[in-house]
Design a protein around this motif. Sequence first.
Motif, PDB file in Angstrom:
ATOM      1  N   LYS A   2      24.382  28.557 -23.504  1.00  0.00           N
ATOM      2  CA  LYS A   2      24.771  29.890 -23.065  1.00  0.00           C
ATOM      3  C   LYS A   2      23.701  30.919 -23.443  1.00  0.00           C
ATOM      4  CE  LYS A   2      28.508  33.252 -23.018  1.00  0.00           C
ATOM      5  NZ  LYS A   2      29.933  33.515 -23.309  1.00  0.00           N
ATOM      6  N   VAL A   3      23.283  31.690 -22.448  1.00  0.00           N
ATOM      7  CA  VAL A   3      22.279  32.742 -22.636  1.00  0.00           C
ATOM      8  C   VAL A   3      22.924  34.085 -22.334  1.00  0.00           C
ATOM      9  CG1 VAL A   3      20.044  33.654 -21.889  1.00  0.00           C
ATOM     10  CG2 VAL A   3      20.426  31.165 -21.934  1.00  0.00           C
ATOM     11  N   VAL A   4      22.759  35.043 -23.220  1.00  0.00           N
ATOM     12  CA  VAL A   4      23.236  36.407 -22.995  1.00  0.00           C
ATOM     13  C   VAL A   4      22.031  37.334 -23.060  1.00  0.00           C
ATOM     14  CG1 VAL A   4      24.732  38.267 -23.793  1.00  0.00           C
ATOM     15  CG2 VAL A   4      25.502  35.896 -23.956  1.00  0.00           C
ATOM     16  N   ALA A   5      21.788  38.066 -21.966  1.00  0.00           N
ATOM     17  CA  ALA A   5      20.615  38.936 -21.863  1.00  0.00           C
ATOM     18  C   ALA A   5      21.046  40.379 -21.698  1.00  0.00           C
ATOM     19  CB  ALA A   5      19.749  38.507 -20.684  1.00  0.00           C
ATOM     20  N   PHE A   6      20.256  41.268 -22.306  1.00  0.00           N
ATOM     21  CA  PHE A   6      20.505  42.705 -22.202  1.00  0.00           C
ATOM     22  C   PHE A   6      19.249  43.380 -21.673  1.00  0.00           C
ATOM     23  CE2 PHE A   6      23.245  41.146 -25.589  1.00  0.00           C
ATOM     24  CZ  PHE A   6      24.480  41.624 -25.177  1.00  0.00           C
ATOM     25  N   ASN A   7      19.371  44.056 -20.537  1.00  0.00           N
ATOM     26  CA  ASN A   7      18.265  44.837 -19.989  1.00  0.00           C
ATOM     27  C   ASN A   7      18.471  46.283 -20.404  1.00  0.00           C
ATOM     28  OD1 ASN A   7      16.333  46.183 -18.524  1.00  0.00           O
ATOM     29  ND2 ASN A   7      16.692  45.080 -16.611  1.00  0.00           N
ATOM     30  N   GLY A   8      17.605  46.763 -21.294  1.00  0.00           N
ATOM     31  CA  GLY A   8      17.733  48.124 -21.814  1.00  0.00           C
ATOM     32  C   GLY A   8      17.041  49.174 -20.976  1.00  0.00           C
ATOM     33  N   SER A   9      16.487  48.797 -19.831  1.00  0.00           N
ATOM     34  CA  SER A   9      15.796  49.764 -18.978  1.00  0.00           C
ATOM     35  C   SER A   9      16.797  50.648 -18.243  1.00  0.00           C
ATOM     36  CB  SER A   9      14.917  49.045 -17.954  1.00  0.00           C
ATOM     37  OG  SER A   9      14.429  49.961 -16.989  1.00  0.00           O
ATOM     38  N   PRO A  10      16.598  51.973 -18.246  1.00  0.00           N
ATOM     39  CA  PRO A  10      17.492  52.844 -17.482  1.00  0.00           C
ATOM     40  C   PRO A  10      17.362  52.626 -15.978  1.00  0.00           C
ATOM     41  CG  PRO A  10      15.637  54.096 -18.340  1.00  0.00           C
ATOM     42  CD  PRO A  10      15.571  52.741 -18.969  1.00  0.00           C
ATOM     43  N   ARG A  11      16.272  51.992 -15.551  1.00  0.00           N
ATOM     44  CA  ARG A  11      16.055  51.734 -14.123  1.00  0.00           C
ATOM     45  C   ARG A  11      16.595  50.370 -13.707  1.00  0.00           C
ATOM     46  NH1 ARG A  11       9.849  52.712 -13.271  1.00  0.00           N
ATOM     47  NH2 ARG A  11      10.433  52.410 -11.080  1.00  0.00           N
ATOM     48  N   MET A  12      17.137  49.651 -14.655  1.00  0.00           N
ATOM     49  CA  MET A  12      17.820  48.373 -14.414  1.00  0.00           C
ATOM     50  C   MET A  12      16.954  47.442 -13.559  1.00  0.00           C
ATOM     51  SD  MET A  12      21.805  49.659 -14.197  1.00  0.00           S
ATOM     52  CE  MET A  12      21.591  50.797 -12.843  1.00  0.00           C
ATOM     53  N   ASP A  13      17.489  46.934 -12.445  1.00  0.00           N
ATOM     54  CA  ASP A  13      16.746  45.976 -11.642  1.00  0.00           C
ATOM     55  C   ASP A  13      15.595  46.598 -10.862  1.00  0.00           C
ATOM     56  OD1 ASP A  13      18.029  43.603 -12.366  1.00  0.00           O
ATOM     57  OD2 ASP A  13      19.651  43.930 -10.935  1.00  0.00           O
ATOM     58  N   ASP A  14      15.523  47.912 -10.817  1.00  0.00           N
ATOM     59  CA  ASP A  14      14.418  48.589 -10.128  1.00  0.00           C
ATOM     60  C   ASP A  14      13.250  48.880 -11.066  1.00  0.00           C
ATOM     61  OD1 ASP A  14      15.678  48.641  -7.638  1.00  0.00           O
ATOM     62  OD2 ASP A  14      16.767  50.479  -8.139  1.00  0.00           O
ATOM     63  N   GLY A  15      13.395  48.557 -12.349  1.00  0.00           N
ATOM     64  CA  GLY A  15      12.362  48.881 -13.322  1.00  0.00           C
ATOM     65  C   GLY A  15      11.293  47.813 -13.433  1.00  0.00           C
ATOM     66  N   ASN A  16      10.245  48.136 -14.166  1.00  0.00           N
ATOM     67  CA  ASN A  16       9.137  47.203 -14.372  1.00  0.00           C
ATOM     68  C   ASN A  16       9.537  46.032 -15.273  1.00  0.00           C
ATOM     69  OD1 ASN A  16       7.327  48.965 -12.910  1.00  0.00           O
ATOM     70  ND2 ASN A  16       7.309  50.277 -14.727  1.00  0.00           N
ATOM     71  N   THR A  17      10.437  46.281 -16.209  1.00  0.00           N
ATOM     72  CA  THR A  17      10.885  45.230 -17.117  1.00  0.00           C
ATOM     73  C   THR A  17      11.561  44.102 -16.358  1.00  0.00           C
ATOM     74  OG1 THR A  17      11.175  46.867 -18.890  1.00  0.00           O
ATOM     75  CG2 THR A  17      12.293  44.756 -19.166  1.00  0.00           C
ATOM     76  N   ALA A  18      12.331  44.466 -15.321  1.00  0.00           N
ATOM     77  CA  ALA A  18      13.054  43.458 -14.535  1.00  0.00           C
ATOM     78  C   ALA A  18      12.110  42.522 -13.792  1.00  0.00           C
ATOM     79  CB  ALA A  18      14.002  44.146 -13.547  1.00  0.00           C
ATOM     80  N   LEU A  19      10.887  42.960 -13.523  1.00  0.00           N
ATOM     81  CA  LEU A  19       9.920  42.099 -12.831  1.00  0.00           C
ATOM     82  C   LEU A  19       9.642  40.821 -13.617  1.00  0.00           C
ATOM     83  CD1 LEU A  19       7.192  44.548 -11.450  1.00  0.00           C
ATOM     84  CD2 LEU A  19       8.833  43.201 -10.131  1.00  0.00           C
ATOM     85  N   ILE A  20       9.714  40.911 -14.933  1.00  0.00           N
ATOM     86  CA  ILE A  20       9.506  39.743 -15.791  1.00  0.00           C
ATOM     87  C   ILE A  20      10.844  39.133 -16.203  1.00  0.00           C
ATOM     88  CG2 ILE A  20       8.475  38.910 -17.952  1.00  0.00           C
ATOM     89  CD1 ILE A  20       6.469  39.805 -15.783  1.00  0.00           C
ATOM     90  N   LEU A  21      11.815  39.971 -16.525  1.00  0.00           N
ATOM     91  CA  LEU A  21      13.107  39.477 -17.010  1.00  0.00           C
ATOM     92  C   LEU A  21      13.818  38.621 -15.976  1.00  0.00           C
ATOM     93  CD1 LEU A  21      15.472  39.416 -19.040  1.00  0.00           C
ATOM     94  CD2 LEU A  21      16.289  41.545 -17.979  1.00  0.00           C
ATOM     95  N   ASN A  22      13.912  39.087 -14.734  1.00  0.00           N
ATOM     96  CA  ASN A  22      14.713  38.377 -13.735  1.00  0.00           C
ATOM     97  C   ASN A  22      14.194  36.978 -13.415  1.00  0.00           C
ATOM     98  OD1 ASN A  22      16.467  40.516 -13.721  1.00  0.00           O
ATOM     99  ND2 ASN A  22      15.745  41.397 -11.802  1.00  0.00           N
ATOM    100  N   PRO A  23      12.879  36.777 -13.199  1.00  0.00           N
ATOM    101  CA  PRO A  23      12.419  35.396 -13.009  1.00  0.00           C
ATOM    102  C   PRO A  23      12.576  34.536 -14.263  1.00  0.00           C
ATOM    103  CG  PRO A  23      10.560  36.926 -12.979  1.00  0.00           C
ATOM    104  CD  PRO A  23      11.810  37.742 -12.915  1.00  0.00           C
ATOM    105  N   PHE A  24      12.478  35.135 -15.443  1.00  0.00           N
ATOM    106  CA  PHE A  24      12.708  34.414 -16.696  1.00  0.00           C
ATOM    107  C   PHE A  24      14.133  33.872 -16.738  1.00  0.00           C
ATOM    108  CE2 PHE A  24      13.716  34.894 -21.405  1.00  0.00           C
ATOM    109  CZ  PHE A  24      13.140  33.687 -21.766  1.00  0.00           C
ATOM    110  N   LEU A  25      15.101  34.719 -16.390  1.00  0.00           N
ATOM    111  CA  LEU A  25      16.495  34.294 -16.367  1.00  0.00           C
ATOM    112  C   LEU A  25      16.732  33.271 -15.256  1.00  0.00           C
ATOM    113  CD1 LEU A  25      18.351  37.701 -16.944  1.00  0.00           C
ATOM    114  CD2 LEU A  25      17.598  36.025 -18.637  1.00  0.00           C
ATOM    115  N   GLU A  26      16.064  33.466 -14.127  1.00  0.00           N
ATOM    116  CA  GLU A  26      16.182  32.512 -13.023  1.00  0.00           C
ATOM    117  C   GLU A  26      15.722  31.124 -13.460  1.00  0.00           C
ATOM    118  OE1 GLU A  26      14.240  31.703  -8.586  1.00  0.00           O
ATOM    119  OE2 GLU A  26      13.990  33.657  -9.554  1.00  0.00           O
ATOM    120  N   GLY A  27      14.630  31.079 -14.211  1.00  0.00           N
ATOM    121  CA  GLY A  27      14.138  29.804 -14.711  1.00  0.00           C
ATOM    122  C   GLY A  27      15.139  29.133 -15.627  1.00  0.00           C
TER     123      GLY A  27
END
Length: 216
Positions: A2-27
């Motif tokens: 079980k993996v629990v992830a928290f995206n602290g960016s106020p821009r959520m999926d539109d932010g720069n952090t999500a560019l790395i986070l989302n494929p990481f979680l996809e993997g």
Amino acid sequence: MKVVAFNGSPRMDDGNTALILNPFLEGMREAGAEVELFHTRKLKINPCTGEFHCWLKTPGKCYQKDDMEMVLSHIKEADILVFATPVYVDGMTAPLKNLLDRMIPLAEPFFELRNGHCRHPIREGVKQGRVVLVSNCGFWEMDNFDPLLVHVKAICKNLNMEFAGALLRPHGPLLKAMVERGMDVSDVIEAAKEAGIQLIREGRISEEIMKAVSRP
């Protein structure tokens, strides 16, 4: 797992952090993990008031009734915690720090010596797995991540959890601009995905993959 992830960016999926986070979680999902993602912007979590009810009056439970009660139930069961944040004033975003402050109910009010250092014991029933940091920074130099890295590693020591690595993306806004213009930066995105696969299948993220995520 079980993996629990928290995206602290106020821009959520539109932010720069999500560019790395989302494929990481996809993997990680591709490798067979159960992954839950929370955006701190969508959570109603009040600041810690320092009353210590969760230690002294209602052990393990905060007196405040907000989303943190639900979040703690997920954290307790997590084999891997992922904290994702852009670098804000040399650290994490305020909502993510606020969430971490409210994790105090997971600890006992007593002291113990752990590896020669004064710590709080973690309550029974809380999994003590691994933590991964995902972050992006507008500046180019990698040492801009140093204060955040020190902070997250210290949190791991307090939680008695293993720091399993960091996916750090310098000049993050430029990466997004390149993606939007159709320029080929697929190697960075694929490295983030491979990091997730590695972590689940091999229990670690290789230095080579972390460097690939951070490459100029």
